[in-house]
Design a protein around this motif. Structure first.
Motif, PDB file in Angstrom:
ATOM      1  N   VAL A  37       1.035  -0.792  -0.100  1.00 54.86           N
ATOM      2  CA  VAL A  37       0.399  -0.173   0.226  1.00 54.86           C
ATOM      3  C   VAL A  37       1.121   1.577   0.385  1.00 54.86           C
ATOM      4  O   VAL A  37       1.598   1.466   0.868  1.00 54.86           O
ATOM      5  CB  VAL A  37      -1.212   0.012   0.963  1.00 54.86           C
ATOM      6  CG1 VAL A  37      -1.862   1.244   1.621  1.00 54.86           C
ATOM      7  CG2 VAL A  37      -1.798  -1.187   1.226  1.00 54.86           C
ATOM      8  N   CYS A  51       0.355   5.477  -0.483  1.00 57.54           N
ATOM      9  CA  CYS A  51      -0.789   6.753  -0.601  1.00 57.54           C
ATOM     10  C   CYS A  51      -0.359   7.839  -0.660  1.00 57.54           C
ATOM     11  O   CYS A  51       1.292   7.573   0.640  1.00 57.54           O
ATOM     12  CB  CYS A  51      -2.063   6.506   0.448  1.00 57.54           C
ATOM     13  SG  CYS A  51      -3.182   7.412   0.123  1.00 57.54           S
ATOM     14  N   ASP A  57      -2.309  10.326  -7.721  1.00 59.81           N
ATOM     15  CA  ASP A  57      -1.706   8.819  -8.697  1.00 59.81           C
ATOM     16  C   ASP A  57      -0.422   9.147  -8.733  1.00 59.81           C
ATOM     17  O   ASP A  57       0.271   8.524  -9.045  1.00 59.81           O
ATOM     18  CB  ASP A  57      -2.615   8.862  -9.671  1.00 59.81           C
ATOM     19  CG  ASP A  57      -3.699   7.834  -8.897  1.00 59.81           C
ATOM     20  OD1 ASP A  57      -4.318   8.128  -7.720  1.00 59.81           O
ATOM     21  OD2 ASP A  57      -5.102   7.838  -9.629  1.00 59.81           O
ATOM     22  N   ILE A  81      -1.924  -1.586  -3.892  1.00 57.31           N
ATOM     23  CA  ILE A  81      -3.198  -0.203  -3.860  1.00 57.31           C
ATOM     24  C   ILE A  81      -2.107   0.407  -3.854  1.00 57.31           C
ATOM     25  O   ILE A  81      -1.677   1.190  -2.613  1.00 57.31           O
ATOM     26  CB  ILE A  81      -3.585  -0.072  -2.378  1.00 57.31           C
ATOM     27  CG1 ILE A  81      -4.932  -1.721  -2.262  1.00 57.31           C
ATOM     28  CG2 ILE A  81      -4.383   0.943  -2.016  1.00 57.31           C
ATOM     29  CD1 ILE A  81      -5.760  -1.906  -1.082  1.00 57.31           C
ATOM     30  N   GLN A 128      -5.445   9.301  -2.082  1.00 57.71           N
ATOM     31  CA  GLN A 128      -6.800   8.425  -0.891  1.00 57.71           C
ATOM     32  C   GLN A 128      -8.162   8.400  -1.589  1.00 57.71           C
ATOM     33  O   GLN A 128      -8.238   7.516  -1.063  1.00 57.71           O
ATOM     34  CB  GLN A 128      -7.249   9.788  -0.517  1.00 57.71           C
ATOM     35  CG  GLN A 128      -6.372   9.774   1.257  1.00 57.71           C
ATOM     36  CD  GLN A 128      -6.963  10.761   1.639  1.00 57.71           C
ATOM     37  OE1 GLN A 128      -7.286  12.176   2.069  1.00 57.71           O
ATOM     38  NE2 GLN A 128      -6.208  10.771   3.245  1.00 57.71           N
ATOM     39  N   CYS A 180      -7.572   4.698  -3.626  1.00 61.76           N
ATOM     40  CA  CYS A 180      -6.515   3.829  -2.505  1.00 61.76           C
ATOM     41  C   CYS A 180      -8.286   3.536  -1.989  1.00 61.76           C
ATOM     42  O   CYS A 180      -8.260   2.210  -1.315  1.00 61.76           O
ATOM     43  CB  CYS A 180      -5.667   4.363  -1.746  1.00 61.76           C
ATOM     44  SG  CYS A 180      -3.882   4.093  -1.230  1.00 61.76           S
ATOM     45  N   LYS A 231      -9.671   1.211  -3.650  1.00 59.04           N
ATOM     46  CA  LYS A 231      -8.885  -0.186  -3.538  1.00 59.04           C
ATOM     47  C   LYS A 231      -8.979  -0.625  -2.159  1.00 59.04           C
ATOM     48  O   LYS A 231      -9.300  -2.156  -2.217  1.00 59.04           O
ATOM     49  CB  LYS A 231      -8.052   0.305  -4.328  1.00 59.04           C
ATOM     50  CG  LYS A 231      -7.645   0.447  -5.627  1.00 59.04           C
ATOM     51  CD  LYS A 231      -6.269   0.291  -5.969  1.00 59.04           C
ATOM     52  CE  LYS A 231      -6.130   0.335  -7.514  1.00 59.04           C
ATOM     53  NZ  LYS A 231      -6.054  -0.420  -8.833  1.00 59.04           N
ATOM     54  N   CYS A 260      -1.383  -3.254   6.051  1.00 64.27           N
ATOM     55  CA  CYS A 260      -0.547  -2.427   4.662  1.00 64.27           C
ATOM     56  C   CYS A 260       1.096  -2.569   4.212  1.00 64.27           C
ATOM     57  O   CYS A 260       1.076  -2.074   5.741  1.00 64.27           O
ATOM     58  CB  CYS A 260      -0.918  -1.306   4.868  1.00 64.27           C
ATOM     59  SG  CYS A 260      -3.011  -1.193   5.027  1.00 64.27           S
ATOM     60  N   HIS A 282       3.437  -0.573   4.030  1.00 62.14           N
ATOM     61  CA  HIS A 282       4.103   0.627   3.205  1.00 62.14           C
ATOM     62  C   HIS A 282       5.421   1.020   3.484  1.00 62.14           C
ATOM     63  O   HIS A 282       5.954   1.361   2.088  1.00 62.14           O
ATOM     64  CB  HIS A 282       3.007   1.263   4.705  1.00 62.14           C
ATOM     65  CG  HIS A 282       2.232   1.757   4.860  1.00 62.14           C
ATOM     66  ND1 HIS A 282       0.937   2.816   4.443  1.00 62.14           N
ATOM     67  CD2 HIS A 282       1.081   1.515   5.938  1.00 62.14           C
ATOM     68  CE1 HIS A 282      -0.050   3.126   4.636  1.00 62.14           C
ATOM     69  NE2 HIS A 282      -0.264   1.520   5.630  1.00 62.14           N
ATOM     70  N   SER A 342       2.151   8.567   4.243  1.00 55.79           N
ATOM     71  CA  SER A 342       0.984   6.618   3.277  1.00 55.79           C
ATOM     72  C   SER A 342       0.325   6.608   4.422  1.00 55.79           C
ATOM     73  O   SER A 342      -0.731   6.197   4.431  1.00 55.79           O
ATOM     74  CB  SER A 342       1.866   5.559   2.185  1.00 55.79           C
ATOM     75  OG  SER A 342       0.886   5.217   2.034  1.00 55.79           O
ATOM     76  N   VAL A 381      -3.299   6.668   4.725  1.00 58.63           N
ATOM     77  CA  VAL A 381      -4.348   5.662   4.615  1.00 58.63           C
ATOM     78  C   VAL A 381      -4.862   6.120   6.111  1.00 58.63           C
ATOM     79  O   VAL A 381      -6.166   5.409   6.115  1.00 58.63           O
ATOM     80  CB  VAL A 381      -4.092   4.027   4.841  1.00 58.63           C
ATOM     81  CG1 VAL A 381      -4.680   3.260   5.564  1.00 58.63           C
ATOM     82  CG2 VAL A 381      -3.400   4.095   3.197  1.00 58.63           C
TER      83      VAL A 381
END
Length: 393
Positions: free
Chosen positions: A242, A244, A248, A341, A345, A348, A351, A365, A367, A380, A384
């Motif tokens: 994951v 975030c 993107d 993922i 935000q 994420c 997903k 997750c 990270h 991140s 999340v």
């Protein structure tokens, strides 16, 4: 769906002076933030001889340190390597119970068999690992709940134990929740039949296959009338990468594609995936051909016979064959089957919702992966964390 953190203490090259100390300090900082952000549990892996793939060879010490700088996040060992040449069941029971007291009753304990390179490192006969893991699952909860413990020597290789008080007893009553790390249909069924939670990974599994594995586990755990512990823990957990970021595009600029490719190639190398794949195929064929049908896992595997290999499976084959595959291609294949993922935000959130809709109880997750900068990892975790209330309950 509970949102958790999964940590390997990864330490990719190039290495600078003090790199190991820096990685452990980063993990502690990340754990503090995860505690404040409302994550449910911090899961720490156990690996040996993994070089840059993982520094987490003494996870019980990392978890003990985290227990002293956090107040509410639960502490998961995902998972103790259960064959007794790695960790004797008495030591596992003692360490986990001690951590339970140090943390104020926040421990979750997983067990697993491990894989070929770690068996070789510790001189473990792979023919014995299933019996030894089964013995650990049977013995540890009894050590926690029985005033005095005895064990008759069996096929696991653990000699007789007579009338010993294993202490301390856990703070949690009757004991911490039990889990099994699983990567195959057979191990998902094993976890269910034992009445313990199951911990899988989606890094190379499509959401569609993950959903079928969850169904397999749910059927097995529903039939469990005699759990190894004092209660049935019927939760499903999956870990995935994951990352975030604010957008993107920023997530990609932070190196998410390179990190996913790095993880994939290092994991396939460290776990000697070609050998592991061969052994897994032999076990699968034995279940398919079993005169008694091979249980739920045999039915699961027979239903998959004839299915065309997924794009992910084809890519694994190319990597195992030594082909150099561009980072972006690895990332795109994993993204196409929703195996990770990564994004803003909003991306994420979408997903994460897909996992919740599958019936996943705990999403772990990962990270801190590969070469992603520590500040980007902290961002991140924070971003999340802001989504956690949407999935609570």
């Amino acid at each position: 769906m509970e949102i958790d953190v999964f940590n390997e203490v990864q330490d990719p090259r190039p290495w600078a002076a003090g790199h190991e100390q820096a990685r452990f300090q980063q993990a502690l900082t990340q754990a503090r933030l995860a505690d404040e952000a409302g994550y449910g549990c911090w899961w720490q892996v156990e690996h040996h001889g993994a070089e840059e793939f993982s520094l987490s060879s003494a996870p019980e010490l990392v978890l003990a340190a985290i227990s002293q700088i956090t107040s509410r996040i639960r502490l998961g060992h995902s998972a103790v390597l259960a064959p007794h040449r790695f960790n004797h069941p008495i030591r596992v029971a003692e360490r986990a119970a001690t951590l339970d007291h140090l943390s104020g009753g926040r421990v979750e304990l997983g067990l697993t068999r491990s894989t070929v390179p770690e068996w070789r490192l510790f001189g473990i006969d792979q023919a014995e690992v299933r019996a030894q893991t089964a013995a650990a699952f049977s013995m540890i909860p009894r050590m926690w709940t029985e005033e005095r413990f005895s064990h008759d020597a069996d096929g696991s290789g653990i000699p007789d134990i007579r009338d010993v008080r294993i202490q301390p007893k856990p703070l949690q009553d009757p004991h911490p929740p039990l889990w099994q790390a699983a990567s195959s249909p057979a191990s998902f069924e094993e976890a269910g039949r034992r009445g313990v939670g199951v911990l899988g990974t989606t890094m190379w599994e499509s959401l569609e296959r993950a959903e079928r594995l969850i169904g397999l586990y749910r059927a097995a755990v529903a039939a469990c009338a005699d759990p190894v512990g004092a209660f049935v823990n019927n939760q499903v957990g999956f870990f995935t990468f994951v990352h975030c970021a604010e957008t993107d595009a920023q997530a990609r600029r932070n190196g998410a594609a390179a990190a996913a490719a790095w993880y994939s190639t290092r994991a396939l190398s460290f776990f000697e995936a070609a050998t592991d794949f061969r052994l897994a195929m032999e076990r699968h064929q034995a279940l398919i051909d079993a005169p008694d049908g091979g249980g739920l896992a045999g039915s699961f595997l027979r239903a998959e016979q004839g299915d065309a290999p997924t794009e992910g499976a084809l890519l694994i084959g190319r990597l195992l064959g030594g082909e150099e595959v561009q980072d972006e291609e690895v990332f795109e294949v994993l993204s196409a089957q929703n195996s990770l993922i990564v994004g803003s935000q909003e991306t994420c959130r979408e997903k994460l919702r897909a996992y919740a809709d599958l019936g996943v109880d705990r999403l772990l997750c990962l990270h801190q992966m590969g070469g992603i900068d520590d500040e980007a990892v902290l961002t991140s975790i924070r971003l999340v964390g802001e989504l956690i209330p949407e999935f609570a309950g």
